[in-house]
Design a protein around this motif. Structure first.
Motif, PDB file in Angstrom:
ATOM      1  N   ALA A  46       4.130 -57.474   1.792  1.00 45.87           N
ATOM      2  CA  ALA A  46       4.694 -58.661   1.150  1.00 45.87           C
ATOM      3  C   ALA A  46       3.983 -59.920   1.628  1.00 45.87           C
ATOM      4  CB  ALA A  46       6.193 -58.751   1.432  1.00 45.87           C
ATOM      5  N   ASP A  47       3.580 -59.943   2.885  1.00 47.45           N
ATOM      6  CA  ASP A  47       2.825 -61.081   3.416  1.00 47.45           C
ATOM      7  C   ASP A  47       1.481 -61.229   2.709  1.00 47.45           C
ATOM      8  OD1 ASP A  47       3.979 -62.779   5.287  1.00 47.45           O
ATOM      9  OD2 ASP A  47       3.904 -61.270   6.856  1.00 47.45           O
ATOM     10  N   GLN A  48       0.828 -60.097   2.441  1.00 42.92           N
ATOM     11  CA  GLN A  48      -0.444 -60.159   1.724  1.00 42.92           C
ATOM     12  C   GLN A  48      -0.248 -60.706   0.317  1.00 42.92           C
ATOM     13  OE1 GLN A  48      -1.789 -55.952   2.498  1.00 42.92           O
ATOM     14  NE2 GLN A  48      -3.662 -56.972   3.162  1.00 42.92           N
ATOM     15  N   ALA A  49       0.825 -60.252  -0.344  1.00 43.15           N
ATOM     16  CA  ALA A  49       1.119 -60.764  -1.686  1.00 43.15           C
ATOM     17  C   ALA A  49       1.460 -62.252  -1.634  1.00 43.15           C
ATOM     18  CB  ALA A  49       2.265 -59.971  -2.302  1.00 43.15           C
ATOM     19  N   LEU A  50       2.187 -62.673  -0.586  1.00 42.62           N
ATOM     20  CA  LEU A  50       2.514 -64.087  -0.423  1.00 42.62           C
ATOM     21  C   LEU A  50       1.236 -64.915  -0.226  1.00 42.62           C
ATOM     22  CD1 LEU A  50       4.506 -66.436   0.049  1.00 42.62           C
ATOM     23  CD2 LEU A  50       4.594 -65.748   2.464  1.00 42.62           C
ATOM     24  N   TYR A  51       0.314 -64.402   0.569  1.00 44.11           N
ATOM     25  CA  TYR A  51      -0.959 -65.099   0.770  1.00 44.11           C
ATOM     26  C   TYR A  51      -1.687 -65.279  -0.563  1.00 44.11           C
ATOM     27  CZ  TYR A  51      -5.801 -65.947   2.077  1.00 44.11           C
ATOM     28  OH  TYR A  51      -7.072 -66.477   2.179  1.00 44.11           O
ATOM     29  N   GLU A  52      -1.614 -64.244  -1.403  1.00 38.44           N
ATOM     30  CA  GLU A  52      -2.251 -64.345  -2.721  1.00 38.44           C
ATOM     31  C   GLU A  52      -1.575 -65.408  -3.580  1.00 38.44           C
ATOM     32  OE1 GLU A  52      -5.032 -63.376  -5.703  1.00 38.44           O
ATOM     33  OE2 GLU A  52      -4.967 -63.000  -3.542  1.00 38.44           O
ATOM     34  N   ALA A  53      -0.244 -65.485  -3.505  1.00 42.41           N
ATOM     35  CA  ALA A  53       0.480 -66.514  -4.256  1.00 42.41           C
ATOM     36  C   ALA A  53       0.090 -67.909  -3.781  1.00 42.41           C
ATOM     37  CB  ALA A  53       1.995 -66.304  -4.113  1.00 42.41           C
ATOM     38  N   LYS A  54      -0.071 -68.090  -2.495  1.00 43.17           N
ATOM     39  CA  LYS A  54      -0.484 -69.380  -1.949  1.00 43.17           C
ATOM     40  C   LYS A  54      -1.924 -69.698  -2.373  1.00 43.17           C
ATOM     41  CE  LYS A  54       3.048 -70.538   0.854  1.00 43.17           C
ATOM     42  NZ  LYS A  54       3.795 -71.818   0.774  1.00 43.17           N
ATOM     43  N   ARG A  55      -2.784 -68.687  -2.283  1.00 43.75           N
ATOM     44  CA  ARG A  55      -4.200 -68.895  -2.570  1.00 43.75           C
ATOM     45  C   ARG A  55      -4.446 -69.279  -4.019  1.00 43.75           C
ATOM     46  NH1 ARG A  55      -8.588 -66.427  -4.520  1.00 43.75           N
ATOM     47  NH2 ARG A  55      -7.360 -64.662  -5.267  1.00 43.75           N
ATOM     48  N   THR A  56      -3.611 -68.759  -4.928  1.00 44.79           N
ATOM     49  CA  THR A  56      -3.817 -69.004  -6.360  1.00 44.79           C
ATOM     50  C   THR A  56      -3.029 -70.202  -6.884  1.00 44.79           C
ATOM     51  OG1 THR A  56      -2.107 -67.340  -6.831  1.00 44.79           O
ATOM     52  CG2 THR A  56      -4.397 -66.599  -6.866  1.00 44.79           C
ATOM     53  N   GLY A  57      -2.504 -71.045  -5.988  1.00 50.63           N
ATOM     54  CA  GLY A  57      -1.911 -72.289  -6.456  1.00 50.63           C
ATOM     55  C   GLY A  57      -0.482 -72.579  -6.056  1.00 50.63           C
ATOM     56  N   ARG A  58       0.202 -71.665  -5.353  1.00 48.40           N
ATOM     57  CA  ARG A  58       1.591 -71.844  -4.921  1.00 48.40           C
ATOM     58  C   ARG A  58       2.567 -71.838  -6.105  1.00 48.40           C
ATOM     59  NH1 ARG A  58      -1.335 -75.431  -1.638  1.00 48.40           N
ATOM     60  NH2 ARG A  58      -1.228 -74.936   0.587  1.00 48.40           N
ATOM     61  N   ASN A  59       3.842 -71.868  -5.769  1.00 53.39           N
ATOM     62  CA  ASN A  59       4.927 -71.902  -6.758  1.00 53.39           C
ATOM     63  C   ASN A  59       4.780 -70.762  -7.776  1.00 53.39           C
ATOM     64  OD1 ASN A  59       7.273 -72.757  -8.021  1.00 53.39           O
ATOM     65  ND2 ASN A  59       6.190 -74.195  -9.368  1.00 53.39           N
ATOM     66  N   ARG A  60       4.598 -69.557  -7.256  1.00 53.04           N
ATOM     67  CA  ARG A  60       4.455 -68.400  -8.131  1.00 53.04           C
ATOM     68  C   ARG A  60       4.835 -67.134  -7.358  1.00 53.04           C
ATOM     69  NH1 ARG A  60      -0.890 -69.594 -10.327  1.00 53.04           N
ATOM     70  NH2 ARG A  60      -0.077 -71.690  -9.899  1.00 53.04           N
ATOM     71  N   VAL A  61       5.012 -66.055  -8.111  1.00 51.44           N
ATOM     72  CA  VAL A  61       5.334 -64.748  -7.538  1.00 51.44           C
ATOM     73  C   VAL A  61       4.120 -63.854  -7.693  1.00 51.44           C
ATOM     74  CG1 VAL A  61       6.814 -62.694  -7.725  1.00 51.44           C
ATOM     75  CG2 VAL A  61       7.794 -64.990  -8.085  1.00 51.44           C
ATOM     76  N   ARG A  62       3.769 -63.159  -6.621  1.00 49.06           N
ATOM     77  CA  ARG A  62       2.685 -62.192  -6.674  1.00 49.06           C
ATOM     78  C   ARG A  62       3.179 -60.871  -6.083  1.00 49.06           C
ATOM     79  NH1 ARG A  62       0.989 -64.812  -9.990  1.00 49.06           N
ATOM     80  NH2 ARG A  62      -1.018 -65.910 -10.168  1.00 49.06           N
ATOM     81  N   THR A  63       2.734 -59.774  -6.714  1.00 51.41           N
ATOM     82  CA  THR A  63       3.123 -58.435  -6.279  1.00 51.41           C
ATOM     83  C   THR A  63       1.983 -57.784  -5.514  1.00 51.41           C
ATOM     84  OG1 THR A  63       4.532 -58.213  -8.221  1.00 51.41           O
ATOM     85  CG2 THR A  63       3.981 -56.191  -7.051  1.00 51.41           C
ATOM     86  N   PHE A  64       2.324 -57.105  -4.436  1.00 50.58           N
ATOM     87  CA  PHE A  64       1.297 -56.439  -3.628  1.00 50.58           C
ATOM     88  C   PHE A  64       0.619 -55.337  -4.425  1.00 50.58           C
ATOM     89  CE2 PHE A  64       0.209 -52.802  -0.896  1.00 50.58           C
ATOM     90  CZ  PHE A  64      -0.798 -53.383  -0.134  1.00 50.58           C
ATOM     91  N   THR A  65      -0.693 -55.321  -4.382  1.00 51.89           N
ATOM     92  CA  THR A  65      -1.490 -54.279  -5.024  1.00 51.89           C
ATOM     93  C   THR A  65      -2.391 -53.653  -3.979  1.00 51.89           C
ATOM     94  OG1 THR A  65      -1.506 -55.549  -7.073  1.00 51.89           O
ATOM     95  CG2 THR A  65      -3.081 -53.739  -6.893  1.00 51.89           C
ATOM     96  N   PRO A  66      -2.291 -52.331  -3.765  1.00 51.21           N
ATOM     97  CA  PRO A  66      -3.153 -51.688  -2.773  1.00 51.21           C
ATOM     98  C   PRO A  66      -4.633 -51.906  -3.086  1.00 51.21           C
ATOM     99  CG  PRO A  66      -1.403 -50.209  -3.472  1.00 51.21           C
ATOM    100  CD  PRO A  66      -1.363 -51.398  -4.387  1.00 51.21           C
ATOM    101  N   ILE A  67      -5.476 -51.902  -2.067  1.00 52.64           N
ATOM    102  CA  ILE A  67      -6.914 -52.137  -2.231  1.00 52.64           C
ATOM    103  C   ILE A  67      -7.526 -51.133  -3.199  1.00 52.64           C
ATOM    104  CG2 ILE A  67      -9.131 -52.105  -1.042  1.00 52.64           C
ATOM    105  CD1 ILE A  67      -7.725 -53.188   1.429  1.00 52.64           C
TER     106      ILE A  67
END
Length: 393
Positions: free
Chosen positions: A363-384
């Motif tokens: 969930a932390d990795q998905a949160l980092y992706e949400a922050k990286r892509t502009g904040r104020n959004r939901v991102r779902t974890f996707t395995p490598i």
């Protein structure tokens, strides 16, 4: 002094002892139900003192306050048990039952003289009051052994109060005088069983008070006062055991981590009071819209974790979006109108064999992706491996 006199002091002595004990508990823990218990044992002690130790009045009138005291004992103890569970106390029903019981008692005392009728009037009235506890507690989930004990104490008390006088009087043929009554098997049984019930009920309720105290201390240790959610310690303890239970039962489960966007800037620009207001609003918002089995905690300064069961990926995403979209309206009346708080959320779905630490990392990795892509959004974890396959790698 005769041995009979000391036997007569048994029940008032027990009543006074437990009345003092519950009063001291109430001084330390100001719960209303503890005060009711103190009142119940005070009424019991006074009633037995009037009946067995105090002077006899003409026409046996001293038996009126004594039996009012017995009914008050039953009503107050019933109120103590019912109130412990946060349920409404049926004061009106208990008052009507007591009034009808005393009306029959007075009829058999001053009108159609009958010792057996008086016994039945008070015992059945008190038994009905005890049955009200059984009815109130019947649908409640009994989390601890003591909850079942309190239920069965009330049930056996109701059965004892209603059935005992009927059975013993039918076997003994009633009583012609109070001298015969006080020498009867029935009165000996009353003295003994009342003492046993009083002790059992008092100890059971004291154990319940202790469990409530421990639970409150545990909540104080595990809760975050500002958000109204669990703190990190409380969340990890409850979420970890819940996650194992859900996965063992093959129930879908989702974990999400939310982080308030640009929170340091908000504190620097508007002050920590505004930041605290947003945290409190987030907690209230999540509690308001979250499912009943949700486990939610504040795991960092402006970071939150939420575990929800029976939620597949789409249901979990919809809930995460509701959390994200609803934050600003939830905080609107607490903060300056120029400020619109937002949150980024990372989401992951539990898989067989997963543990809480692994899910929080995802969930932390998905949160980092949400922050990286502009904040104020939901991102779902996707395995490598899935990301690589999607990218053709």
């Amino acid at each position: 002094m005769s041995g009979q006199f000391f036997i007569q002091l048994l029940n008032p002595g027990i009543g006074l002892l437990f009345a003092v004990a519950f009063f001291l508990l109430w001084l330390n823990r100001r719960d209303r139900y503890v005060a009711y218990a103190a009142g119940a044992y005070t009424a019991s002690a006074i009633a037995f003192l009037i009946l067995d130790v105090g002077p006899a009045l003409p026409y046996e009138l001293h038996r009126i306050p004594a039996n009012i005291g017995f009914l008050a004992t039953g009503a107050l103890f019933a109120a103590a048990i019912i109130r412990r569970y946060g349920l409404p106390v049926p004061w009106r029903a208990m008052a009507v039952t007591s009034a009808v019981s005393m009306a029959f008692f007075l009829w058999f005392l001053l009108g159609s003289l009958s010792i057996g009728g008086r016994i039945l009037s008070i015992s059945i009235g008190a038994g009905i009051i005890a049955a009200m506890v059984v009815r109130a507690l019947w649908p409640i989930k009994k989390r601890y052994v003591i909850d079942r004990v309190l239920f069965w104490v009330a049930a056996l008390s109701a059965l004892n109060l209603i059935a005992r006088p009927i059975v013993l009087m039918s076997l003994g043929g009633g009583f012609d005088s109070y001298d015969g009554f006080q020498q009867s098997v029935y009165w000996t049984t009353v003295q003994f069983t009342q003492a046993m019930v009083s002790i059992t009920a008092a100890i059971s309720l004291m154990v319940a008070v202790a469990i409530d105290q421990i639970s409150e201390l545990r909540r104080q240790v595990d809760d975050d006062k500002l958000s109204g959610l669990l703190n990190r310690r409380g969340f990890e303890a409850k979420a970890g055991s819940a996650l194992r239970r859900y996965l063992d039962d093959d129930r879908p489960v989702a974990l999400m981590i939310a982080d308030l966007d640009r929170f340091k800037q908000i504190n620097d620009s508007y002050g920590h009071a505004v930041g605290d207001a947003i945290i409190a609003a987030f907690g209230a918002h999540v509690r308001a819209i979250g499912p009943a089995e949700m486990i939610a905690g504040r795991i960092g300064g402006e970071e939150f974790a939420l575990l929800i069961s029976s939620a597949g990926i789409e249901t979990a995403r919809q809930f995460a979006e509701a959390v994200r979209i609803g934050l600003a309206p939830a905080a609107a009346d607490r903060i300056p109108s120029t400020l619109v708080p937002t949150t980024s959320i990372g989401l992951t779905i539990g898989t067989p064999g997963a543990n809480l630490s692994a899910l929080m990392h995802e969930a932390d990795q998905a949160l980092y992706e949400a922050k990286r892509t502009g904040r104020n959004r939901v991102r779902t974890f996707t395995p490598i491996s899935v990301r690589q396959a999607a990218g053709g790698g």
